[in-house]
Structure formats: C-alpha cells, structure tokens
Design a protein around this motif. Sequence first.
Motif, PDB file in Angstrom:
ATOM      1  N   VAL A 206       0.868  -1.165   0.000  1.00  0.00           N
ATOM      2  CA  VAL A 206       0.000   0.000   0.000  1.00  0.00           C
ATOM      3  C   VAL A 206       0.912   1.224   0.000  1.00  0.00           C
ATOM      4  O   VAL A 206       1.489   1.584   1.024  1.00  0.00           O
ATOM      5  CB  VAL A 206      -0.927   0.023   1.239  1.00  0.00           C
ATOM      6  CG1 VAL A 206      -1.808   1.271   1.199  1.00  0.00           C
ATOM      7  CG2 VAL A 206      -1.785  -1.230   1.288  1.00  0.00           C
ATOM      8  N   HIS A 207       1.068   1.854  -1.151  1.00  0.00           N
ATOM      9  CA  HIS A 207       1.914   3.037  -1.253  1.00  0.00           C
ATOM     10  C   HIS A 207       1.173   4.242  -0.677  1.00  0.00           C
ATOM     11  O   HIS A 207       0.007   4.476  -0.997  1.00  0.00           O
ATOM     12  CB  HIS A 207       2.283   3.307  -2.707  1.00  0.00           C
ATOM     13  CG  HIS A 207       3.320   2.383  -3.241  1.00  0.00           C
ATOM     14  ND1 HIS A 207       4.528   2.813  -3.731  1.00  0.00           N
ATOM     15  CD2 HIS A 207       3.344   1.016  -3.345  1.00  0.00           C
ATOM     16  CE1 HIS A 207       5.243   1.786  -4.115  1.00  0.00           C
ATOM     17  NE2 HIS A 207       4.547   0.677  -3.902  1.00  0.00           N
ATOM     18  N   VAL A 208       1.847   4.994   0.165  1.00  0.00           N
ATOM     19  CA  VAL A 208       1.285   6.225   0.730  1.00  0.00           C
ATOM     20  C   VAL A 208       2.017   7.393   0.084  1.00  0.00           C
ATOM     21  O   VAL A 208       3.202   7.619   0.343  1.00  0.00           O
ATOM     22  CB  VAL A 208       1.436   6.272   2.257  1.00  0.00           C
ATOM     23  CG1 VAL A 208       0.885   7.581   2.804  1.00  0.00           C
ATOM     24  CG2 VAL A 208       0.712   5.087   2.897  1.00  0.00           C
ATOM     25  N   SER A 209       1.313   8.115  -0.766  1.00  0.00           N
ATOM     26  CA  SER A 209       1.891   9.243  -1.485  1.00  0.00           C
ATOM     27  C   SER A 209       1.236  10.527  -0.990  1.00  0.00           C
ATOM     28  O   SER A 209       0.108  10.855  -1.375  1.00  0.00           O
ATOM     29  CB  SER A 209       1.682   9.082  -2.994  1.00  0.00           C
ATOM     30  OG  SER A 209       2.157  10.215  -3.695  1.00  0.00           O
ATOM     31  N   ALA A 210       1.930  11.240  -0.112  1.00  0.00           N
ATOM     32  CA  ALA A 210       1.414  12.493   0.470  1.00  0.00           C
ATOM     33  C   ALA A 210       2.593  13.428   0.702  1.00  0.00           C
ATOM     34  O   ALA A 210       3.067  13.566   1.831  1.00  0.00           O
ATOM     35  CB  ALA A 210       0.662  12.219   1.765  1.00  0.00           C
ATOM     36  N   GLU A 229       6.177   6.939   0.605  1.00  0.00           N
ATOM     37  CA  GLU A 229       6.909   7.687  -0.402  1.00  0.00           C
ATOM     38  C   GLU A 229       7.390   9.019   0.176  1.00  0.00           C
ATOM     39  O   GLU A 229       7.227   9.286   1.363  1.00  0.00           O
ATOM     40  CB  GLU A 229       6.029   7.888  -1.643  1.00  0.00           C
ATOM     41  CG  GLU A 229       5.633   6.554  -2.302  1.00  0.00           C
ATOM     42  CD  GLU A 229       4.869   6.727  -3.593  1.00  0.00           C
ATOM     43  OE1 GLU A 229       4.673   7.896  -4.033  1.00  0.00           O
ATOM     44  OE2 GLU A 229       4.464   5.711  -4.190  1.00  0.00           O
ATOM     45  N   ASN A 230       7.983   9.865  -0.659  1.00  0.00           N
ATOM     46  CA  ASN A 230       8.637  11.090  -0.208  1.00  0.00           C
ATOM     47  C   ASN A 230       7.720  11.947   0.667  1.00  0.00           C
ATOM     48  O   ASN A 230       6.594  12.271   0.291  1.00  0.00           O
ATOM     49  CB  ASN A 230       9.089  11.905  -1.425  1.00  0.00           C
ATOM     50  CG  ASN A 230       9.736  13.211  -1.018  1.00  0.00           C
ATOM     51  OD1 ASN A 230      10.483  13.271  -0.046  1.00  0.00           O
ATOM     52  ND2 ASN A 230       9.431  14.261  -1.754  1.00  0.00           N
ATOM     53  N   MET A 231       8.211  12.307   1.867  1.00  0.00           N
ATOM     54  CA  MET A 231       7.486  13.181   2.802  1.00  0.00           C
ATOM     55  C   MET A 231       8.430  14.262   3.291  1.00  0.00           C
ATOM     56  O   MET A 231       8.806  14.319   4.459  1.00  0.00           O
ATOM     57  CB  MET A 231       6.930  12.365   3.975  1.00  0.00           C
ATOM     58  CG  MET A 231       5.932  11.303   3.566  1.00  0.00           C
ATOM     59  SD  MET A 231       5.342  10.318   4.972  1.00  0.00           S
ATOM     60  CE  MET A 231       4.195   9.205   4.133  1.00  0.00           C
ATOM     61  N   ALA A 232       8.818  15.133   2.387  1.00  0.00           N
ATOM     62  CA  ALA A 232       9.861  16.119   2.673  1.00  0.00           C
ATOM     63  C   ALA A 232       9.469  17.126   3.746  1.00  0.00           C
ATOM     64  O   ALA A 232      10.334  17.712   4.396  1.00  0.00           O
ATOM     65  CB  ALA A 232      10.232  16.854   1.386  1.00  0.00           C
ATOM     66  N   LEU A 233       8.164  17.340   3.958  1.00  0.00           N
ATOM     67  CA  LEU A 233       7.706  18.339   4.929  1.00  0.00           C
ATOM     68  C   LEU A 233       7.303  17.728   6.271  1.00  0.00           C
ATOM     69  O   LEU A 233       6.758  18.423   7.125  1.00  0.00           O
ATOM     70  CB  LEU A 233       6.519  19.120   4.342  1.00  0.00           C
ATOM     71  CG  LEU A 233       6.777  19.839   3.011  1.00  0.00           C
ATOM     72  CD1 LEU A 233       5.514  20.558   2.538  1.00  0.00           C
ATOM     73  CD2 LEU A 233       7.935  20.814   3.132  1.00  0.00           C
ATOM     74  N   LEU A 234       7.590  16.457   6.478  1.00  0.00           N
ATOM     75  CA  LEU A 234       7.159  15.764   7.690  1.00  0.00           C
ATOM     76  C   LEU A 234       7.811  16.362   8.938  1.00  0.00           C
ATOM     77  O   LEU A 234       9.020  16.574   8.984  1.00  0.00           O
ATOM     78  CB  LEU A 234       7.515  14.275   7.585  1.00  0.00           C
ATOM     79  CG  LEU A 234       6.878  13.348   8.622  1.00  0.00           C
ATOM     80  CD1 LEU A 234       5.370  13.283   8.423  1.00  0.00           C
ATOM     81  CD2 LEU A 234       7.496  11.952   8.532  1.00  0.00           C
TER      82      LEU A 234
END
Length: 399
Positions: A206-210, A229-234
């Motif tokens: 299950v890919h999470v793309s946010a 996937e990429n979460m640069a603002l986490l």
Amino acid sequence: MPPGKRHGSAPPPVRGADRIGALPDPILQHVLSFLPAQAAVRTCVLARRWRHLWRSTRGLRFVGLDGADAVQGLRKFMDHLLVLRDRAADLDAVEIRFDRFSVADDEAYVNLWTRFAVTSKVRDLTVHIGASSYLDLDNLPLVSQHLRVMNLDGLSLQQKFLDLAGCPALEVLNMQHCDISVGRISSRSLKHLSLRSCRSNSNCWVHVSAPGLASLVLVRFGGTTPFLENMALLETARLDLSDDFDVCFDYDSDENSVPFNKDDSGDSVLLAALSGAKHLELVSAFQNFVFRRDLRQCPTFSKLKTVLLSEDWSEAPDLDALACVLKHSPVLEKLTLQLFTNKGPKQEMKMKGSYSSAERSAAISEHLKVVEVQCNVVNQGVFKVLKFLCAFNIRFSFE
C-alpha cells in the motif's frame, strides 16, 4: 429612595422568559447541529419559530437514538429528512455513526448519505461503523472542493475512493479499523494522516503518497507494512509496528513489490520517508522485518531533535539498531527509551542521563542534552542499554 434599592438597577428577570428562543436563528441552528438529527427535527414542535430551523442546520448527525443503533431503524426517517431539508443550506459537519448494519440492505443507504454529505459541500465528514464486519463504501471517486477533514472507522475502502486528487482542500485523514486493500493512498494536499488498527489483505504494497504531510501516525497495521513515499515536509511521526507482518515478494511478480536483494540493497520502505522528521516515536519496530532491513541502509535523520524508542530496542544484537539511530541523528537533542516489561512491578522508574561538554563523544550528536530511560524493572536488557550508553560518556541518575 427605599433602602436596599439602587437608582438605575436592572429589573428582576421575568419568570418563564424564553431566553433560548430569544437567540438569533444562526445561533439556534448552530446549537441544533450538535444534536442527533432525530432530536433536532423534534424541536419543530416547540413553537412556530422553531418549525423550520432544523431544515437549515450546518451540521447533521445520523446516529442511533432511543436504543436503535442499527442503520435499518433510521432509513425511513432519513428518506424524509433528505427530501425536506433546505437544499440551499451547505453543511460544515456530517457524522454517520452506527453499531450494526445489514450487508444486504443497509450499505446502499450509508453510501447514499455519504454522497449526500459530499454534494452538500461538507467540510468535516465522519463515518463510523462499530460492527464486527466492514461496511463497503462504493468504489467511486471522491470529489469535493470543500472537504477538509475526513474520519473513517469500520469501513472497507477501495482504490478509486482513496485516490484523493479530487479533494484539493483535504488536510486531515483519520482511518481506524478499516480494510484498505488498495495499491495507493494519494493526496497532494494532505497534512495529517492517521492509520490505526487498519489492515490490508492485498499481495502488494500500500503506497502512501502524500508529499505535503506534516504528521503521520501508523499504529498496528495488519498486513504488509505500507510503503511510505517522499514526505519532505514531515514534522512528527509515530509508528507502532507490533501487528505488522511482511512477505518478501518476487520483484518481477507485481508492480508494487519492492526488491529484497541478498545484499540488502533496494528501495527503503519506511525510514527514507521519515528521515526529514523532527520528532519520531518508534514502538515495537525492531521485530518488523522491513524496518530491520531499512536500518541496514540507515538514512541520515538530518532534522531529528527528539526520538522515543519503545519496548523491543534492547533485544537487538549488540544494540546495533539503537547505535544506528544515534550515529545518524546529527542534531538530536533528546532520546527517550521505554523499556517496560510485563514481568515485574507496575511502578514506573526513570533514569536521566547527561554528560559534560568535555566528555562528549564525537560519535553522537553534540546537541544531545537529555537521555531518559523509563522502565519498571532493571533487568538484563535495561542493564545492557545503560552499559551501551555509558560507553558514550553518558552518566545516569535515578529519579
């Protein structure tokens, strides 16, 4: 002037005055929005002024009332409500909450009420089904320019519903006890995502793309660990992987699978997406196969300031998992270890560690100020952790 009376004092209140009825209509409608829909409609008998107030409330709560906790008990009432309600009145919040439903008869009604809420420009949508089985929501795209918050509980969700590109204002998505056997959860606007006690029976990730996500909660996910996937603002993330299990898929068998090569090379499933977070909580993570694999190619947590590691971190051979996090967190300020065990007293004890600037180890963050170890008994595992940390010139004291 008679004694005891003051000039200009307010007259005493008139007994039986309708103070609530004196409020303006928007305030009364706001109050009615917090009542179950059945109770809000019943106010129409209070007085002539109340006759139509319920038709324009900014909130609707479809919940069991008077012991009727099943969808079936509300179907006829809802048929009339949806026809008589003022179509020009948009909705701020809708709550659909039941503990029982019939798969054959009730699913269509819940789907109808959900779509009614969306077409009424709802901003905050809650659908909670407390039954032992999942209620299937239609596999149709969710399209709304107004939806900002969505809380889903006890539902089976399919791919088109969880492709949230049609909801550009959605910022908060909370899912609990949901079946999300899909290939992808995607949203560019999402800022807060919570998956609690959800599961996936799919043979793919299950890919999470946010990419705009600021906070993530992933707790007790049943099935294959989601691929982040990429979460640069986490900013913050909490992971409890105690219920996860993982299968090494053949890389060529499915487009969503991830290669697990013998040399541990391949895409990171969890840690690469979390590497930019400032605050992390990792619970029961070391027992998870994918997490252990990600640690072998550990990324640098370049912004991490606080980290909480819980339960099984003392079980790793040579404490290499703990060492990895410490050595790859250059700005870490606080480390908390929760090493509780079911054996022993329930009373909690804390040990705080610190060291002087002259004794700092070059192997870990120069910004580290607090190391806290929480436990209920100092067993062999806790002693091993304390000995390991003392090698970095950290000195502990009991609180």
